[in-house]
Design a protein around this motif. Structure first.
Motif, PDB file in Angstrom:
ATOM      1  N   THR A 195       8.475 -18.165  56.816  1.00  0.00           N
ATOM      2  CA  THR A 195       8.901 -17.471  58.017  1.00  0.00           C
ATOM      3  C   THR A 195       7.942 -17.769  59.173  1.00  0.00           C
ATOM      4  O   THR A 195       8.054 -17.199  60.230  1.00  0.00           O
ATOM      5  CB  THR A 195       8.965 -15.941  57.787  1.00  0.00           C
ATOM      6  N   ALA A 215      24.196 -10.799  53.280  1.00  0.00           N
ATOM      7  CA  ALA A 215      23.084 -11.594  53.814  1.00  0.00           C
ATOM      8  C   ALA A 215      22.054 -10.669  54.459  1.00  0.00           C
ATOM      9  O   ALA A 215      22.398  -9.612  54.996  1.00  0.00           O
ATOM     10  CB  ALA A 215      23.605 -12.602  54.836  1.00  0.00           C
ATOM     11  N   TYR A 272      13.876 -12.314  61.778  1.00  0.00           N
ATOM     12  CA  TYR A 272      14.927 -11.339  62.077  1.00  0.00           C
ATOM     13  C   TYR A 272      16.240 -12.066  62.355  1.00  0.00           C
ATOM     14  O   TYR A 272      16.267 -13.030  63.116  1.00  0.00           O
ATOM     15  CB  TYR A 272      14.521 -10.498  63.285  1.00  0.00           C
ATOM     16  N   PHE A 273      17.310 -11.582  61.731  1.00  0.00           N
ATOM     17  CA  PHE A 273      18.608 -12.229  61.861  1.00  0.00           C
ATOM     18  C   PHE A 273      19.661 -11.333  62.499  1.00  0.00           C
ATOM     19  O   PHE A 273      20.606 -11.819  63.107  1.00  0.00           O
ATOM     20  CB  PHE A 273      19.119 -12.672  60.482  1.00  0.00           C
ATOM     21  N   GLU A 274      19.518 -10.028  62.319  1.00  0.00           N
ATOM     22  CA  GLU A 274      20.531  -9.081  62.773  1.00  0.00           C
ATOM     23  C   GLU A 274      19.865  -7.735  62.990  1.00  0.00           C
ATOM     24  O   GLU A 274      19.019  -7.315  62.197  1.00  0.00           O
ATOM     25  CB  GLU A 274      21.603  -8.967  61.685  1.00  0.00           C
ATOM     26  N   ARG A 333      19.240 -17.710  56.525  1.00  0.00           N
ATOM     27  CA  ARG A 333      19.374 -16.280  56.255  1.00  0.00           C
ATOM     28  C   ARG A 333      19.601 -16.084  54.754  1.00  0.00           C
ATOM     29  O   ARG A 333      20.620 -16.524  54.230  1.00  0.00           O
ATOM     30  CB  ARG A 333      20.566 -15.761  57.063  1.00  0.00           C
ATOM     31  N   GLY A 393      13.751  -9.083  51.422  1.00  0.00           N
ATOM     32  CA  GLY A 393      14.888  -9.136  52.339  1.00  0.00           C
ATOM     33  C   GLY A 393      15.322  -7.727  52.674  1.00  0.00           C
ATOM     34  O   GLY A 393      15.366  -6.866  51.793  1.00  0.00           O
TER      35      GLY A 393
END
Length: 151
Positions: A150, A109, A72-74, A6, A101
């Motif tokens: 990615t 992050a 995708y992280f969150e 991330r 980002g």
């Protein structure tokens, strides 16, 4: 399959505000995955306009998107304010790949991160052309940051 790390804010050179919209949310109550690509496009082209490098209606050379990807992280959702971080991942003769980002406002992050590639073409005939000198100079002022793929 290994997952990219991330990215943190310091991986990006320029930040632009992005306001989520009601229509960005999907039935699950968060911004739909395809909307992030619109955020990438808005952030990058907004930077060009702000730098005086793009006249949307009249520039003789334009950048066409030829590739995008996103991890995708969150989740994010309307009505959150976001920030899009931009930097250069690769600078070629007629193309540039940006690392982008998407951050919740002030977050350390990224909630999502991806790549976005423009090929510069003549508006008149859509044939590739070298990146114009004034655009290349602006891109060269951004540090090249090789973020993990990615894909």
């Amino acid at each position: 399959m290994s997952r990219q790390p991330r990215p943190a804010r310091d991986a990006f050179a320029v930040f632009r505000p992005i306001q989520t919209r009601w229509m960005d949310n999907d039935v699950y109550g968060h911004v739909n995955n395809v909307v992030y690509y619109s955020y990438f496009d808005t952030a990058v082209n907004g930077w060009y306009v702000d730098e005086g490098l793009l006249d949307v209606a009249a520039s003789p050379v334009i950048g066409l998107v030829v590739e995008t990807s996103c991890a995708y992280f969150e989740s994010v959702a309307f009505p959150e304010g976001l920030e899009a971080g931009i930097t250069v991942a690769r600078l070629g003769t007629s193309s540039v790949t940006y690392a982008v980002g998407i951050f919740k406002a002030g977050a350390p992050a990224a909630a999502a991160a991806g790549r976005f590639t423009h090929v510069f073409v003549s508006r008149e005939n859509s044939r590739p052309v070298p990146i114009p000198p004034e655009i290349r100079a602006a891109l060269e002022r951004l540090p090249i940051t090789a973020l993990p793929s990615t894909a």
